[in-house]
Design an enzyme around this catalytic site. Sequence first.
Site, PDB file in Angstrom:
ATOM      1  N   TYR A  71       0.839  -1.214   0.000  1.00 30.17           N
ATOM      2  CA  TYR A  71       0.000   0.000   0.000  1.00 30.17           C
ATOM      3  C   TYR A  71       0.870   1.259   0.000  1.00 30.17           C
ATOM      4  CZ  TYR A  71      -3.278   3.449   2.076  1.00 30.17           C
ATOM      5  OH  TYR A  71      -4.043   4.563   2.357  1.00 30.17           O
TER       6      TYR A  71
ATOM      7  N   ASP B 137       9.615  -7.487  -3.791  1.00 26.48           N
ATOM      8  CA  ASP B 137       8.394  -7.872  -3.063  1.00 26.48           C
ATOM      9  C   ASP B 137       8.196  -9.376  -3.211  1.00 26.48           C
ATOM     10  OD1 ASP B 137       5.745  -5.755  -2.252  1.00 26.48           O
ATOM     11  OD2 ASP B 137       5.649  -7.928  -1.960  1.00 26.48           O
TER      12      ASP B 137
ATOM     13  N   ASN C 131       1.962 -10.037   1.262  1.00 24.38           N
ATOM     14  CA  ASN C 131       0.875  -9.189   1.774  1.00 24.38           C
ATOM     15  C   ASN C 131       0.593  -8.070   0.772  1.00 24.38           C
ATOM     16  OD1 ASN C 131      -1.071  -8.400   3.576  1.00 24.38           O
ATOM     17  ND2 ASN C 131       0.294  -6.982   4.666  1.00 24.38           N
TER      18      ASN C 131
ATOM     19  N   PHE D 120      10.194  -1.052   3.379  1.00 20.18           N
ATOM     20  CA  PHE D 120       8.791  -1.161   3.809  1.00 20.18           C
ATOM     21  C   PHE D 120       8.450  -2.595   4.207  1.00 20.18           C
ATOM     22  CE2 PHE D 120       7.184   2.930   2.706  1.00 20.18           C
ATOM     23  CZ  PHE D 120       7.752   3.337   1.518  1.00 20.18           C
TER      24      PHE D 120
ATOM     25  N   SER E 133       6.770   3.393  13.100  1.00 20.54           N
ATOM     26  CA  SER E 133       5.347   3.604  13.359  1.00 20.54           C
ATOM     27  C   SER E 133       5.128   4.347  14.666  1.00 20.54           C
ATOM     28  CB  SER E 133       4.637   2.240  13.414  1.00 20.54           C
ATOM     29  OG  SER E 133       3.334   2.368  13.930  1.00 20.54           O
TER      30      SER E 133
ATOM     31  N   THR F 141       3.262   3.516  16.702  1.00 21.27           N
ATOM     32  CA  THR F 141       3.024   2.460  17.693  1.00 21.27           C
ATOM     33  C   THR F 141       4.119   2.444  18.756  1.00 21.27           C
ATOM     34  OG1 THR F 141       1.878   1.096  16.081  1.00 21.27           O
ATOM     35  CG2 THR F 141       2.855  -0.057  17.925  1.00 21.27           C
TER      36      THR F 141
ATOM     37  N   TYR G 184       4.069  -6.803  16.855  1.00 23.53           N
ATOM     38  CA  TYR G 184       4.283  -5.909  15.703  1.00 23.53           C
ATOM     39  C   TYR G 184       4.981  -4.634  16.167  1.00 23.53           C
ATOM     40  CZ  TYR G 184       3.439  -2.020  12.646  1.00 23.53           C
ATOM     41  OH  TYR G 184       3.621  -0.897  11.899  1.00 23.53           O
TER      42      TYR G 184
ATOM     43  N   LYS H 269       9.007  -2.940  15.484  1.00 28.26           N
ATOM     44  CA  LYS H 269       9.347  -1.582  15.031  1.00 28.26           C
ATOM     45  C   LYS H 269      10.331  -0.945  16.013  1.00 28.26           C
ATOM     46  CE  LYS H 269       7.085  -1.481  11.213  1.00 28.26           C
ATOM     47  NZ  LYS H 269       7.847  -1.502   9.944  1.00 28.26           N
TER      48      LYS H 269
ATOM     49  N   GLY I  77      -6.387  -3.157  23.574  1.00 28.84           N
ATOM     50  CA  GLY I  77      -5.084  -2.707  23.071  1.00 28.84           C
ATOM     51  C   GLY I  77      -5.125  -1.362  22.397  1.00 28.84           C
TER      52      GLY I  77
HETATM   53  C1  WQD Z   1      -8.116   3.448  14.093  1.00 27.26           C
HETATM   54  C2  WQD Z   1      -9.282   3.715  15.040  1.00 27.26           C
HETATM   55  C3  WQD Z   1     -10.091   1.743  16.130  1.00 27.26           C
HETATM   56  C4  WQD Z   1     -11.821  -0.319  12.761  1.00 27.26           C
HETATM   57  C5  WQD Z   1      -2.962   0.468  13.357  1.00 27.26           C
HETATM   58  C6  WQD Z   1      -1.611   0.050  13.827  1.00 27.26           C
HETATM   59  C7  WQD Z   1      -0.591   1.073  13.388  1.00 27.26           C
HETATM   60  C8  WQD Z   1      -0.698   1.253  11.913  1.00 27.26           C
HETATM   61  C9  WQD Z   1      -2.109   1.699  11.523  1.00 27.26           C
HETATM   62  C10 WQD Z   1       0.861  -0.114  10.739  1.00 27.26           C
HETATM   63  C11 WQD Z   1      -9.169   2.923  16.328  1.00 27.26           C
HETATM   64  C12 WQD Z   1     -11.171   2.360  15.267  1.00 27.26           C
HETATM   65  C13 WQD Z   1     -11.161   0.609  13.543  1.00 27.26           C
HETATM   66  C14 WQD Z   1     -13.226  -0.493  12.920  1.00 27.26           C
HETATM   67  C15 WQD Z   1     -13.224   1.209  14.601  1.00 27.26           C
HETATM   68  N1  WQD Z   1      -0.364   0.050  11.241  1.00 27.26           N
HETATM   69  N2  WQD Z   1     -11.862   1.355  14.435  1.00 27.26           N
HETATM   70  N3  WQD Z   1     -13.877   0.285  13.836  1.00 27.26           N
HETATM   71  O1  WQD Z   1      -5.158   0.792  15.421  1.00 27.26           O
HETATM   72  O2  WQD Z   1      -4.770   3.286  15.106  1.00 27.26           O
HETATM   73  O3  WQD Z   1      -3.269   1.681  13.994  1.00 27.26           O
HETATM   74  O4  WQD Z   1      -2.984   0.659  11.977  1.00 27.26           O
HETATM   75  O5  WQD Z   1       1.778   0.649  10.754  1.00 27.26           O
HETATM   76  O6  WQD Z   1       0.673   0.597  13.743  1.00 27.26           O
HETATM   77  O7  WQD Z   1      -1.628   0.012  15.230  1.00 27.26           O
HETATM   78  O8  WQD Z   1      -5.565   1.915  13.179  1.00 27.26           O
HETATM   79  O9  WQD Z   1      -7.413   1.876  11.568  1.00 27.26           O
HETATM   80  O10 WQD Z   1      -7.109  -0.108  13.114  1.00 27.26           O
HETATM   81  O11 WQD Z   1      -7.968   2.028  14.037  1.00 27.26           O
HETATM   82  O12 WQD Z   1     -13.849   1.898  15.429  1.00 27.26           O
HETATM   83  O13 WQD Z   1     -13.889  -1.318  12.225  1.00 27.26           O
HETATM   84  O14 WQD Z   1     -10.489   3.256  14.414  1.00 27.26           O
HETATM   85  O15 WQD Z   1     -10.631   1.224  17.325  1.00 27.26           O
HETATM   86  O16 WQD Z   1      -9.679   3.719  17.367  1.00 27.26           O
HETATM   87  P1  WQD Z   1      -4.740   1.917  14.552  1.00 27.26           P
HETATM   88  P2  WQD Z   1      -7.037   1.353  12.913  1.00 27.26           P
END
Ligand code: WQD
Length: 340
Positions: A12, A32, A36, A82, A126, A128, A151, A155, A299
């Site tokens: 992506y 690649d 994924n 990436f 990230s 994270t 994960y 990082k 989490g």
């Molecule tokens: C965003 C918000 C959910 C889905 C993750 C990884 C991060 C990065 C990006 C790789 C949260 C809420 C989500 C749904 C919802 N990945 N949500 N309903 O968790 O912030 O980050 O992805 O680099 O490292 O941790 O992203 O898009 O999953 O969630 O309410 O069906 O949307 O609870 O608050 P996140 P997300």
Amino acid sequence: MQKILVTGGAGYIGSHAVVELYQAGFQPVIIDNFANSQESALHGVESILGVKVPLHRIDCNDAEALRAVFAEEGSLRGVIHFAAYKAVGESLQKPLEYYQNNVGSLLTLLTVMREFGVAALVFSSSCTVYGTPDVLPVTEQTPTKQANSPYGATKQMGEDILRDVAAAPGNTLRTILLRYFNPIGAHASAKIGELPLGVPQNLIPYVTQTAAGIREQLTINGDTYDTPDGTNIRDYVHVVDLAKAHVVAVQRLLAGTGELVETFNVGTGRGNSVLEVVQAFERATGVKLNYKIGPPRPGDVPAIYADVTKSVQQLGFQTSSSLEEALGSAWKWQLSLADS
Ligand code: WQD
């Protein structure tokens, strides 16, 4: 044209970075293994650029295959790394695979880069690594926290490895660590975008699939957080802006003007709640979204968004797209998938 190796270049963010690199005058070379990602992404890249981008279908954990690519490509000027598994929930189910793939591939890549004297690396990190921050917005000096997933730990380990390599005697490697916030959206052409495999874990693909009728209803994960409307806050950054940050980072590395290891937040500097995203999506697309409030997701960080002062002042980078523009591009991409 200066050659830049892009591992995970069919993914992506990788595919968007390949487009921006080429349009900035670089020659991207993609690695690649399609673990994924999908080859269709490269058809989209070629359709945008009008040229076929060199591709090596190998795994970054395969040192011999990696050496063969470095030898065949000759004068690689730098690497953007990436290639990694990136699903927080999945990493809790498959920690060994995540450590082997994410940390192992970085170690293999660094070893081969050193053998071939390639001394410029942009590393995909990230937000994270910040865990649940005590103070918002987070700056690059905000202490990183114990990761709440394998994960996130990969990082953090990646960053630690790169700092240790840079501190070692005789090191010539220059590295920029880019800490992404939440990448969203798609290229304006709608020829490349996010291709979630199976049920989307991330918010925006779930929103666009719900709007497209693929999913019945969006569940918002909790509305009892200590935020203005009770839903989680994130910093949603247009993937094209994020891709452009990688070009700026490569240019800085090749100019040799920065420190040996530099860390930059890549976000908008704005926080938006899940409900605000839903409302912005409806405004941007005119599509009413069917959603309900469900329980909190284990989490989840209640709120995080970036302080981008350092990126603006030192990297000379800032995002240009609004949340609505990013959401509109995600919707246009979703509609293009329906037509394909
Ligand atoms: C965003 C918000 C959910 C889905 C993750 C990884 C991060 C990065 C990006 C790789 C949260 C809420 C989500 C749904 C919802 N990945 N949500 N309903 O968790 O912030 O980050 O992805 O680099 O490292 O941790 O992203 O898009 O999953 O969630 O309410 O069906 O949307 O609870 O608050 P996140 P997300």
